[in-house]
Design a protein around this motif. Structure first.
Motif, mmCIF file in Angstrom:
data_model
loop_
_atom_site.group_PDB
_atom_site.id
_atom_site.type_symbol
_atom_site.label_atom_id
_atom_site.label_comp_id
_atom_site.label_asym_id
_atom_site.label_seq_id
_atom_site.Cartn_x
_atom_site.Cartn_y
_atom_site.Cartn_z
ATOM 1 N N GLU A 70 0.823 -1.210 0.000
ATOM 2 C CA GLU A 70 0.000 0.000 0.000
ATOM 3 C C GLU A 70 0.855 1.258 0.000
ATOM 4 O OE1 GLU A 70 -3.067 0.075 2.936
ATOM 5 O OE2 GLU A 70 -3.718 -1.972 2.510
ATOM 6 N N LYS A 73 2.258 1.434 -3.685
ATOM 7 C CA LYS A 73 1.222 1.587 -4.712
ATOM 8 C C LYS A 73 0.322 2.786 -4.456
ATOM 9 C CE LYS A 73 -2.317 -1.080 -7.134
ATOM 10 N NZ LYS A 73 -3.061 -2.364 -7.194
ATOM 11 N N GLU A 74 -0.192 2.889 -3.228
ATOM 12 C CA GLU A 74 -1.171 3.936 -2.917
ATOM 13 C C GLU A 74 -0.518 5.187 -2.308
ATOM 14 O OE1 GLU A 74 -4.219 3.533 -3.816
ATOM 15 O OE2 GLU A 74 -4.091 1.381 -4.316
#
Length: 335
Positions: A70, A73-74
């Motif tokens: 996360e 990616k985020e």
């Protein structure tokens, strides 16, 4: 040195649900901090909470699954900090220290990921705080049990200290000395009234906490009286020892003030014992106030039972035996 507001030696437990290189790097950063002792790595939150309830852990950091994924990616990930707020100072400052380390870790990742991707990258770690045993960090809930301990100490410690020395000053002790009353019975006769007074003061304190502040014990209030019975005998014995060695009321008063100040500062009333220098922590282990402070806060805030407070119970038994034996032996009865 002992009564400072800096919190050190915070016992930290980390639950790493990701077990990635990023989470491992974060754990290494936490273990390098001077404020934290990484005492535990747990696989489950329930196991970590058991350690908190046993006073082996102060703060839990839970790293979620897919922590690394996360973040990359985020750019955003959530972690949870659970702080034991029985000691409000340690809970608040410990969570604050941990938050600053996580913010610093985010900055480190920002540089690393920016170099890796060749573009500006701003990873963010959102913290979800959770305060255990004193959810709203209400200072009254932290201080009321400690104030009750202080009242018991002052009344059942000071008054016995003035008792025998007062009789020395007016001369009535000489009349007592020529009677066939044994030393043990004489000391018991001096202790029992203050034991009863201590229960009255304790009851008033618990009643005021309930009626005025709406603060009820999370555990069984009966255990408070069981432990208080031992504590009152211990501090009353200490008062009688001072009275036996004093010649005047003024001398007894100054001696009692001297010892009470030291015992209060090293009791954990305002600052955690674990944050004190090592020598001060050793002295605190011989301080009956520190044990009864832990007992009162444990029963009132954590709902602790006899099994949870067994070390404190053993310590109070030791104080009762040593201090009252000393009080009996130090009373010089002439015939």
């Amino acid at each position: 040195w002992a009564a400072n507001q800096e919190v050190k030696n915070i016992q930290l437990c980390v639950i790493d649900n990701d077990k990635s290189s990023y989470s491992e790097r974060l754990i290494h950063k936490l273990s390098a901090s001077k404020n934290f002792i990484l005492s535990n790595l747990s696989d489950a939150y329930s196991g970590a909470m058991s350690a908190v309830e046993a006073n082996q852990v102060d703060i839990i950091l839970e790293i979620p699954p897919a922590f690394e994924k996360e973040l990359v990616k985020e750019g955003v990930v959530k972690v949870m900090i659970s702080a034991n707020a029985v000691n409000g100072t340690k809970g608040v400052l410990g969570a604050s220290y941990l938050s600053s380390i996580l913010a610093d870790y985010s900055d480190d990742l920002k540089v690393d990921l920016g170099q890796l991707t060749g573009k500006e990258f701003a990873p963010s770690i959102h913290i979800i705080p959770y305060n255990k045993f004193n959810i709203y960090l209400d200072y009254k809930f932290f201080m009321i049990p400690a104030i009750i301990v202080m009242l018991l100490t002052l009344i059942t410690g000071f008054l016995p200290a003035f008792n025998i020395v007062g009789e020395k000053e007016v001369g009535t002790i000489e009349q007592m000395n020529v009677t066939p009353v044994a030393r043990l019975h004489f000391i018991l006769g001096k202790l029992i009234p203050y034991w009863i007074i201590g229960f009255v003061v304790l009851s008033i304190g618990c009643l005021v906490a309930a009626l005025v502040y709406g603060f009820l014990a999370a555990g069984n209030l009966l255990w408070v009286y069981v432990y208080a019975a031992l504590y009152i005998l211990a501090v009353s014995g200490m008062g009688l020892i001072i009275s036996n060695y004093s010649e005047t009321m003024q001398q007894a008063m100054f001696l009692m003030f001297f010892f009470i100040l030291i015992l209060v500062l090293l009791s954990g009333l305002f600052t955690p014992i674990g944050s004190m220098p090592q020598w001060a922590q050793w002295i605190a282990r011989f301080n009956p106030l520190s044990y009864f402070m832990e007992i009162m806060r444990g029963i009132y805030l954590q709902g602790s039972g006899f099994k949870d407070l067994l070390p404190q119970f053993s310590a109070l038994i030791g104080f009762v035996l040593v201090l009252n034996t000393w009080a009996v032996l130090s009373y010089k009865k002439s015939h």
